[in-house]
Design a protein around this motif. Sequence first.
Motif, mmCIF file in Angstrom:
data_model
loop_
_atom_site.group_PDB
_atom_site.id
_atom_site.type_symbol
_atom_site.label_atom_id
_atom_site.label_comp_id
_atom_site.label_asym_id
_atom_site.label_seq_id
_atom_site.Cartn_x
_atom_site.Cartn_y
_atom_site.Cartn_z
ATOM 1 N N THR A 391 0.807 -1.224 0.000
ATOM 2 C CA THR A 391 0.000 0.000 0.000
ATOM 3 C C THR A 391 0.840 1.274 0.000
ATOM 4 O OG1 THR A 391 -0.181 -0.221 2.401
ATOM 5 C CG2 THR A 391 -1.996 -1.065 1.097
ATOM 6 N N ASP A 392 2.161 1.142 0.203
ATOM 7 C CA ASP A 392 3.040 2.313 0.159
ATOM 8 C C ASP A 392 3.768 2.436 -1.170
ATOM 9 O OD1 ASP A 392 3.222 3.801 2.887
ATOM 10 O OD2 ASP A 392 3.154 1.687 3.426
ATOM 11 N N THR A 393 3.448 1.551 -2.111
ATOM 12 C CA THR A 393 4.127 1.604 -3.403
ATOM 13 C C THR A 393 3.500 2.663 -4.299
ATOM 14 O OG1 THR A 393 2.648 -0.100 -4.318
ATOM 15 C CG2 THR A 393 4.702 -0.860 -3.293
ATOM 16 N N GLU A 394 4.295 3.114 -5.232
ATOM 17 C CA GLU A 394 3.795 4.094 -6.202
ATOM 18 C C GLU A 394 2.710 3.483 -7.077
ATOM 19 O OE1 GLU A 394 5.540 6.789 -9.933
ATOM 20 O OE2 GLU A 394 6.910 5.884 -8.469
ATOM 21 N N SER A 395 2.887 2.203 -7.429
ATOM 22 C CA SER A 395 1.927 1.541 -8.318
ATOM 23 C C SER A 395 0.561 1.355 -7.660
ATOM 24 C CB SER A 395 2.478 0.187 -8.764
ATOM 25 O OG SER A 395 2.767 -0.632 -7.637
ATOM 26 N N TRP A 396 0.516 1.212 -6.332
ATOM 27 C CA TRP A 396 -0.758 1.061 -5.615
ATOM 28 C C TRP A 396 -1.683 2.239 -5.921
ATOM 29 C CZ3 TRP A 396 -3.698 -2.257 -2.918
ATOM 30 C CH2 TRP A 396 -4.682 -1.752 -2.077
ATOM 31 N N LYS A 397 -1.116 3.422 -5.904
ATOM 32 C CA LYS A 397 -1.920 4.622 -6.157
ATOM 33 C C LYS A 397 -2.108 4.840 -7.664
ATOM 34 C CE LYS A 397 0.021 6.677 -1.970
ATOM 35 N NZ LYS A 397 0.922 7.721 -1.425
ATOM 36 N N LYS A 398 -1.032 4.667 -8.406
ATOM 37 C CA LYS A 398 -1.068 4.952 -9.845
ATOM 38 C C LYS A 398 -2.049 4.038 -10.574
ATOM 39 C CE LYS A 398 2.003 5.428 -13.843
ATOM 40 N NZ LYS A 398 3.408 5.319 -14.323
ATOM 41 N N GLU A 399 -2.109 2.774 -10.192
ATOM 42 C CA GLU A 399 -2.975 1.812 -10.877
ATOM 43 C C GLU A 399 -4.321 1.631 -10.181
ATOM 44 O OE1 GLU A 399 -0.994 -1.745 -12.394
ATOM 45 O OE2 GLU A 399 0.940 -0.851 -11.860
ATOM 46 N N ASN A 400 -4.567 2.459 -9.153
ATOM 47 C CA ASN A 400 -5.855 2.414 -8.444
ATOM 48 C C ASN A 400 -6.161 0.994 -7.965
ATOM 49 O OD1 ASN A 400 -8.066 3.715 -7.377
ATOM 50 N ND2 ASN A 400 -9.328 3.467 -9.213
ATOM 51 N N ALA A 401 -5.167 0.342 -7.390
ATOM 52 C CA ALA A 401 -5.264 -1.081 -7.059
ATOM 53 C C ALA A 401 -6.325 -1.383 -6.003
ATOM 54 C CB ALA A 401 -3.901 -1.587 -6.580
ATOM 55 N N SER A 402 -6.621 -0.434 -5.134
ATOM 56 C CA SER A 402 -7.578 -0.693 -4.052
ATOM 57 C C SER A 402 -8.951 -1.092 -4.581
ATOM 58 C CB SER A 402 -7.707 0.527 -3.142
ATOM 59 O OG SER A 402 -8.213 1.643 -3.873
ATOM 60 N N VAL A 403 -9.285 -0.638 -5.780
ATOM 61 C CA VAL A 403 -10.581 -0.984 -6.380
ATOM 62 C C VAL A 403 -10.697 -2.488 -6.578
ATOM 63 C CG1 VAL A 403 -11.996 -0.729 -8.472
ATOM 64 C CG2 VAL A 403 -10.806 1.255 -7.500
ATOM 65 N N TYR A 404 -9.570 -3.156 -6.799
ATOM 66 C CA TYR A 404 -9.562 -4.584 -7.139
ATOM 67 C C TYR A 404 -9.107 -5.457 -5.967
ATOM 68 C CZ TYR A 404 -9.589 -2.070 -11.526
ATOM 69 O OH TYR A 404 -9.902 -1.195 -12.535
ATOM 70 N N ALA A 405 -9.040 -4.879 -4.788
ATOM 71 C CA ALA A 405 -8.605 -5.612 -3.596
ATOM 72 C C ALA A 405 -9.784 -6.274 -2.905
ATOM 73 C CB ALA A 405 -7.891 -4.661 -2.632
ATOM 74 N N VAL A 406 -9.491 -7.278 -2.083
ATOM 75 C CA VAL A 406 -10.510 -7.968 -1.291
ATOM 76 C C VAL A 406 -11.131 -6.995 -0.292
ATOM 77 C CG1 VAL A 406 -10.812 -9.701 0.536
ATOM 78 C CG2 VAL A 406 -9.520 -10.276 -1.529
ATOM 79 N N LYS A 407 -12.458 -7.053 -0.161
ATOM 80 C CA LYS A 407 -13.180 -6.257 0.840
ATOM 81 C C LYS A 407 -13.883 -7.203 1.804
ATOM 82 C CE LYS A 407 -12.347 -2.608 -1.820
ATOM 83 N NZ LYS A 407 -12.079 -3.242 -3.121
ATOM 84 N N ASP A 408 -13.841 -6.894 3.093
ATOM 85 C CA ASP A 408 -14.547 -7.720 4.063
ATOM 86 C C ASP A 408 -16.021 -7.336 4.100
ATOM 87 O OD1 ASP A 408 -14.849 -5.465 5.673
ATOM 88 O OD2 ASP A 408 -13.297 -6.053 7.094
#
Length: 768
Positions: A391-408
Amino acid sequence: MKINKKILHAIVYTYVLLCCLTGCKNAEIEQDVVLRNGKIELGFSTKTGGFKTFKNINNSFSFLEANPSKKSLWKINFLKPSGIGSIEMTNASNFQYLKEDNNTLTLVWSNFNVLENKDFKVVAKIKLKEDKPLSDWNIAVEGIDDEKISSVVFPIISGIKDLGNENLAVPYWLGEKMKDPRRHLSKIEGKEKKYQWQYPGRMSLQCIALYNDSEKFGLYTACNDSLAYRKDFSYEIDSLNYLTYKISNYPAINLKSHTYSPKYNAVIGTFEGDWISAAQQYRAWGTKQKWANESRLKKGLTPKSLEQTALWEWNRGKSNNVLKPAKDLKQKLKLPVNVFWHWWHGCSYDDGFPEYFPPREGKSSFINAVKSSQEDNIKSIVYMNQMQWGTDTESWKKENASVYAVKDINGNLNTHTYNVFTGKSLTTMCMATQFWKDKYTALSNEAVNTYHTNGVYMDQACFSFLCYDKNHNHPQGGGNYWLKNFAKLTEQIRSTFPKNKDVFLAGEGVSEAWLPYLDAFLTLQVSMERYAGDNGWEPIPFFQAVYHQYAISYGNYSSLIVPPYDELWPKKYAPKEPLALLDEKYSKQFLMEQARSFVWGLQPTISNYQSFLSSKRKKEIDYLLNLARVRNNGLEYLLYGKFLRSPKISIPKETIEMSRLSIYAGKTGNTVTAFQKKADLLYSGTWKSNDNKLGIALASISDSPLPVNMNFNSKDYGMALSGGVSIIDTQGKKSITTYSNGEIQINLTLKPRQVCIIEIKNNIENEK
């Protein structure tokens, strides 16, 4: 008017009988409704449906406390605006049952005052198997329209009595066993004293054995889910020292659904024997399933170079610290050596994923080193976590990765800090999103086709998660979409691999459900003390007892030096003396780990190998090399063989020095926790080859000669009445004796730290 007493008794009896048959709540005399099949007896309350009796008819043992009927057989958890709410069978104001035949019972609970939905109904069906001490349990939750169910806990088997000399065996990946589990459970701090295992995931197959190790009988709890739906198994203890067994089932949250019923049954029963007996009972079902029939090893899809691997080297860092030591090992062993390569990547380990490229030593240097090692016939697979994003990587923000992450269930990310040195976290990506499959496929493609590695180690592969993100292309919550999408991922990755090159995929852990998708499985319980200390659990080859001939397993934390430290982590925590030798007093721990690996049918592995160990720790390295050579001479047993119970052997024990230490250098100065533990000095594993020969693997870790005496009957292993006995060692195979009349007697003395395989073969005349 006077009524004849006989007629009166008949009327009362008929009334009670009718009440029992109809579930009438007004009967003053309660009688249990009982199922019997000549093997087991199950009894249920006619008033509440509570589980009252569970008996093994053969030994008349009753598994339940005297009056457990008030405890609910099930629990349903709902997702409400205010949080999680739940109901149990005591919340039902109406209960009925129907005994369809001697083996089948249906229980129905309805009219729940705590629910606005009056059509809500819970139906449980219990059916005994014909002529087996087993029963199938299924539950259906009806009328669930507009209800969000987070989990259905069923069955709940409460009030399990102490079986005496109790052992609990669980297929936690390779397998673990615990003596006196109630004592260990009672020591757990907090209100909930529970062990819980996730399937599919760290629980590698669906069977748990609780048994009396002296009387040789036990409680068999399993599941016949052939589609790998997500569920949890657990054992917990109450204040009266009774155990409770549960399966937590996870429905998909679907407001259009009227009914939820798992597409599988829980299996409850008894068995005679120990954990091996339970494993063999499960094997009869498990090896008939799709995952066994389509396992890559069984179908001949694993590269031959992987099958021929005599030894794995598990090193970390740049190629000089990985490939050069591997070449040294291969020159000494003169057999195929493969490399399991961590910390090759450009990012910091356990926080910078998936920014793996370029490698930390540079593109050209890495490619040249890999090609050079391949010319020496050394193949490398590289580490890439198959579901984590930093979550501290540049790609995490640049590629909007949170949208595709597991949600509880509350919409939160599944974020965890593994790296104690940097404090930076990783977040789990959802396997069902095409975005993540494309991302990981591109990384694997680059590793193999640009950097010319021989494949990828997919860390945390044999895991599964519940994801509640409604925008992902999968059911919300429960289901089996994780495994289905892992299958799609590996198919997508393999479509990029060159056809003329041995390339393979390995993964962390081992699991029946992943057999069709991975070529090799990393199993580390042989080194359990090294990472878990003396925690009450003992490693056992549970998975091997069921599926050995369907999977290539490898791995070992066994190391002779202090674990390494990633050069990209903060310098202030780096050890003053990198790769220092561990104290020689831990020598037997290393030998024990390797011996377990050998007799349990794993491909041998050494962690953190350096060439100076050949002289500084000559005894240990010679043991490892000899072990690898003997194994290579007995692949029909230790790679392709079927697990069998070993003949009885007198095994001496010795208290040895053990070390518990991180797989990395510890954050504090003292990385080693020392303790002592009694260990076997002799290890054995028995295997049946495809052509009906028997191989008994023996590995001594004793500094003195050990006598080995075995006396057993050939019919116990499906062998002929006469045949020959040979010994397989580093020199090959030589005959040592014969047997006749079905009586096999083997008497020999092993040299200090000797490793061998005793082969038993039918006479040629008998084979005809």
